[in-house]
Design an enzyme around this catalytic site. Structure first.
Site, PDB file in Angstrom:
ATOM      1  N   ASP A  29       0.794  -1.250   0.000  1.00  0.00           N
ATOM      2  CA  ASP A  29       0.000   0.000   0.000  1.00  0.00           C
ATOM      3  C   ASP A  29       0.817   1.285   0.000  1.00  0.00           C
ATOM      4  O   ASP A  29       0.456   2.256   0.686  1.00  0.00           O
ATOM      5  CB  ASP A  29      -0.959   0.001   1.202  1.00  0.00           C
ATOM      6  CG  ASP A  29      -1.925  -1.174   1.197  1.00  0.00           C
ATOM      7  OD1 ASP A  29      -1.870  -1.996   0.267  1.00  0.00           O
ATOM      8  OD2 ASP A  29      -2.735  -1.279   2.134  1.00  0.00           O
ATOM      9  N   LYS A 134      -6.777  -4.832  -3.064  1.00  0.00           N
ATOM     10  CA  LYS A 134      -7.391  -5.500  -1.910  1.00  0.00           C
ATOM     11  C   LYS A 134      -8.376  -4.546  -1.239  1.00  0.00           C
ATOM     12  O   LYS A 134      -8.077  -3.364  -1.075  1.00  0.00           O
ATOM     13  CB  LYS A 134      -6.301  -5.943  -0.924  1.00  0.00           C
ATOM     14  CG  LYS A 134      -5.464  -4.826  -0.329  1.00  0.00           C
ATOM     15  CD  LYS A 134      -4.326  -5.415   0.496  1.00  0.00           C
ATOM     16  CE  LYS A 134      -3.484  -4.391   1.206  1.00  0.00           C
ATOM     17  NZ  LYS A 134      -4.161  -3.575   2.205  1.00  0.00           N
ATOM     18  N   CYS A 167      -1.835  -2.571   7.799  1.00  0.00           N
ATOM     19  CA  CYS A 167      -1.857  -3.491   6.658  1.00  0.00           C
ATOM     20  C   CYS A 167      -0.649  -4.422   6.597  1.00  0.00           C
ATOM     21  O   CYS A 167      -0.771  -5.564   6.142  1.00  0.00           O
ATOM     22  CB  CYS A 167      -2.023  -2.700   5.366  1.00  0.00           C
ATOM     23  SG  CYS A 167      -3.660  -1.929   5.271  1.00  0.00           S
TER      24      CYS A 167
HETATM   25  N1  TIU Z   1      -2.515   0.272   4.338  1.00  0.00           N
HETATM   26  C1  TIU Z   1      -2.941   0.521   5.573  1.00  0.00           C
HETATM   27  O1  TIU Z   1      -2.233   0.323   6.542  1.00  0.00           O
HETATM   28  N2  TIU Z   1      -4.207   1.047   5.698  1.00  0.00           N
HETATM   29  C2  TIU Z   1      -4.607   1.861   6.725  1.00  0.00           C
HETATM   30  O2  TIU Z   1      -5.744   2.285   6.803  1.00  0.00           O
HETATM   31  N3  TIU Z   1      -3.648   2.171   7.654  1.00  0.00           N
HETATM   32  C3  TIU Z   1      -3.766   3.019   8.711  1.00  0.00           C
HETATM   33  O3  TIU Z   1      -2.837   3.072   9.509  1.00  0.00           O
HETATM   34  N4  TIU Z   1      -4.844   3.765   8.841  1.00  0.00           N
END
Ligand code: TIU
Length: 226
Positions: A29, A134, A167
């Protein structure tokens, strides 16, 4: 051509052995929505600048993994434009006006196809690399990641990206339960909360490596061929 030999990364709680042909680099991400102003991360009330420290280490391990011929997987968290894959329980936790699907400076927040959903240019995928969309925090939930990894004979994952405790950690837990050996690249991960980043790394390597291994990017680079 991926190397068949077994390599060794100095890690905690102990050394991590890997064969590049059976190892994938999974970059979680690294999207504009999390690293730049105006995206999902900022909509949740976070200081997105904290995540940018992970970019140079991610770039270095990505270059090394490509040179070693390893499978590279880039994940993106986001939803279909009609939000049919966004659970109401996830959507309703955003502040009104800055919820998933709302218009922001980088397009609709956390929606596939929008500029904010794209991976940052510094880590742009190459043609042929897997880009995995995802809907959740974990990369195995409602995706074909498990199938892709098993079809390629992958047994170990080098995991980096953002955020460490959300994530990255969710994906490592999912992978560990599915039998993949996971090494988390500490400085190639980042969090909006430095204390959570540190705790998330501790949780992975505690109890003899209950979820996996942890090492800095320099240890990964030292093990992979230059
Ligand atoms: N990719 C991921 O970690 N999504 C989140 O929403 N992370 C947060 O720390 N909010």
């Amino acid at each position: 051509m991926a190397l068949a030999m077994s390599l060794r990364i100095e890690a905690e709680p102990n050394a991590f052995a890997l064969a590049p042909a059976e190892t994938a680099l999974v970059i979680i991400d690294m999207q504009r929505d999390f690293l730049e102003a105006g995206g999902f991360g900022e909509a949740l009330g976070n200081d997105v600048s904290l995540l940018n420290a992970a970019v140079p280490p991610c770039q270095a391990v990505l270059a090394a993994a490509r040179a070693a011929g390893m499978l590279v997987i880039h994940t993106r968290e986001g939803h279909r434009p009609d939000l049919s894959d966004c659970p109401p329980a996830k959507w309703e936790r955003g502040p009104p006006g800055k919820r998933i699907g709302d218009a922001g400076p980088m397009g609709r927040i956390l929606v596939r196809g929008e500029p904010g959903h794209e991976i940052i240019p510094a880590l742009a995928p190459l043609p042929g690399e897997v880009v995995l969309d995802k809907p959740g925090k974990g990369a195995f939930c409602a995706t074909d990641l498990d199938l892709i990894l098993r079809n390629r004979g992958i047994k170990a994952l080098l995991v980096c990206g953002v955020t460490t405790e959300v994530c990255v950690n969710t994906t490592v837990r999912e992978a560990n339960d599915r039998g993949f050996r996971c090494l988390v690249i500490a400085d190639a991960c980042a969090s909006y909360f430095p204390a959570f980043h540190a705790a998330a790394l501790e949780m992975v390597k505690a109890q003899g490596g209950i979820f996996g291994w942890v090492a800095p990017a320099r240890a990964v680079l030292a093990a992979l061929p230059p």
